[in-house]
Scaffold this motif. Sequence first.
Motif: not given
Length: 152
Positions: A51-58, A81-95, A107-109
């Motif tokens: 999706e062109g997104l960057v994973i901020d944290s796991t 095992k349990a993980e949570v992936y956090s990321f954001c979309s600059a374009k969608l977040s701005r919208k 935010c982040p998602y």
Amino acid sequence: MRNILNRKFTLSLAAVCLSATTALAGEMISYTTNQDIDDVIFGLENAILDEGLVIDSTSHVGDMLERTRADVGSDVILFDKAEVYSFCSAKLSRKVMEADPMNIVFCPYDIFVATLAGKEDETIIGYRSFPDGPMKEVEVLLDSIVQSAIGE
């Protein structure tokens, strides 16, 4: 008179807090698959990147809960095992924040992936739902990512 004003203010504040809590409380949307959790995680990481997104944290929630289990006086193993992936979309977040700056709270998602203890043959992947309005577009994105991660 002052007591009456203070009481009205307190009741008004309580009403605002209650409605804010109700508006922010999201339901979980999840999918269960018989795929191995490592395969689902690999699919999730790729779906986010596609999706062109960057994973901020796991967040390694399962590891943290297991590591601290005895410290908090519990003998219950919750996850294999349990993980949570956090990321954001600059374009969608701005919208969504241009529609309402207070959407910053979302935010982040996050998308979680987990296997419950004793159910290693089932992997659960999901996310928190969002309130009606602009945030539903984010929910559509998250659903698309999750479904891509598990090949649906």
